[in-house]
Design a protein around this motif. Structure first.
Motif, short mmCIF file in Angstrom:
data_model
loop_
_atom_site.label_atom_id
_atom_site.label_comp_id
_atom_site.label_asym_id
_atom_site.label_seq_id
_atom_site.Cartn_x
_atom_site.Cartn_y
_atom_site.Cartn_z
N TYR B 36 10.67 -14.34 2.89
CA TYR B 36 9.73 -13.23 2.98
C TYR B 36 8.40 -13.76 3.48
O TYR B 36 8.03 -14.90 3.24
CB TYR B 36 9.49 -12.59 1.60
N LYS B 38 4.26 -12.77 3.46
CA LYS B 38 3.35 -11.94 2.67
C LYS B 38 1.90 -12.13 3.10
O LYS B 38 1.41 -13.26 3.19
CB LYS B 38 3.50 -12.27 1.17
N ALA B 41 -2.71 -9.00 -0.79
CA ALA B 41 -2.80 -7.63 -1.31
C ALA B 41 -1.75 -6.69 -0.71
O ALA B 41 -1.90 -5.47 -0.75
CB ALA B 41 -4.19 -7.05 -1.11
N GLU B 42 -0.68 -7.25 -0.15
CA GLU B 42 0.42 -6.43 0.35
C GLU B 42 1.73 -6.90 -0.26
O GLU B 42 1.81 -8.01 -0.78
CB GLU B 42 0.53 -6.53 1.87
N GLY B 43 2.75 -6.06 -0.20
CA GLY B 43 4.06 -6.49 -0.66
C GLY B 43 4.71 -7.42 0.35
O GLY B 43 4.42 -7.37 1.54
N PRO B 44 5.57 -8.31 -0.11
CA PRO B 44 6.28 -9.20 0.82
C PRO B 44 7.15 -8.41 1.79
O PRO B 44 7.73 -7.39 1.44
CB PRO B 44 7.15 -10.05 -0.12
N PHE B 46 10.44 -8.59 4.24
CA PHE B 46 11.67 -9.35 4.46
C PHE B 46 11.73 -9.88 5.89
O PHE B 46 11.44 -9.16 6.85
CB PHE B 46 12.88 -8.45 4.19
N PHE B 89 7.54 -16.95 1.31
CA PHE B 89 8.28 -17.19 0.08
C PHE B 89 9.76 -17.31 0.39
O PHE B 89 10.31 -16.49 1.13
CB PHE B 89 8.08 -16.04 -0.91
N GLY B 100 10.35 -19.00 -4.84
CA GLY B 100 9.50 -20.17 -4.78
C GLY B 100 8.05 -19.77 -4.92
O GLY B 100 7.72 -18.58 -4.93
N SER B 101 7.17 -20.76 -4.99
CA SER B 101 5.75 -20.50 -5.21
C SER B 101 5.00 -20.17 -3.93
O SER B 101 3.83 -19.82 -3.96
CB SER B 101 5.09 -21.69 -5.92
#
Lengths: 113, 109
Positions: B36, B38, B41-44, B46, B89, B100-101
């Motif tokens: 993903y 990112k 302040a947004e969603g990941p 795909f 990610f 993962g981080s």
């Protein structure tokens, strides 16, 4: 096809209050998961619902709860808010739990003062 | 226990060159892997996925490689563009997703 939607997008609360966040999955998706992202942190898994049943749960205190409705929409509730609950809360949906891509919504930014 | 690890918190690459993002995992039961992208302040969003029965999957400039014996996943972006600058990610699935981080990619013009 519309994507995952989350409401509200932004929220400000004070310590001790409670909050409810809403998520509408992609049409046809029956699984909804919730994640918390804090600054500098990755995505911390909260829980996953499938067909109105909680299927998985992360390591969060009982103040964090959720539910899923028959139309697959999901809500997440946090009671007795703490300053550390300030985060971006993300909802994601997928059709099923097996080898299916998970799609994320834009998130709800929660600030606890 | 962190079952999915991205050991490089950041990566800087020149525009036009290849970006290689890495991910290691510990659970041999994982059967589906994803990447993903990112923005703050947004969603990941795909990007690309791969099933455990494959070792490579391509989609345009993005290629994901899976080495099951090494429990290693990588994402190649060729050529890299400034718009690719974001946090990436990796995620692995077995019943639920493990993330993962993240690795912050900076593509310099």
């Amino acid at each position: 096809k519309a994507g995952v939607t989350q409401t509200p997008r932004y929220l400000i609360k004070t310590r001790g209050q409670q909050v409810t966040l809403s998520c509408s999955p992609i049409s046809g998706h029956r699984s909804v998961s919730w994640y918390q992202q804090t600054p500098g942190q990755g995505l911390q898994f909260l829980f996953e619902y499938f067909s109105e049943t909680q299927r998985n749960k992360g390591n969060f205190p009982g103040r964090f709860s959720g539910r899923q409705f028959s139309n697959s929409r999901s809500e997440m509730n946090v009671s007795t808010l703490e300053l550390g609950d300030s985060a971006l809360y993300l909802c994601a949906s997928r059709r099923a739990q097996i080898q299916e891509t998970q799609y994320f919504g834009p998130g709800t930014r929660l600030l606890v003062l | 226990d962190q079952q999915v690890k991205q050991n490089s918190p950041s990566l800087s690459v020149q525009e036009g060159r290849i970006s290689i993002l890495n991910c290691d995992y510990t659970n041999s039961m994982f059967d589906y892997f994803l990447w993903y992208k990112k923005y703050p302040a947004e969603g990941p969003t795909f990007l690309i996925s791969i099933s455990s029965i494959k070792d490579k999957n391509e989609d345009g400039r993005f290629t994901v490689f899976l080495n099951k014996s090494a429990k290693h996943l990588s994402l190649h972006i060729v050529p890299s563009q400034p718009g690719d600058s974001a946090v990436y990610f990796c995620a692995a699935n077995f019943n639920k997703f493990y993330f993962g981080s993240g690795t912050k990619l900076n593509v310099k013009p």
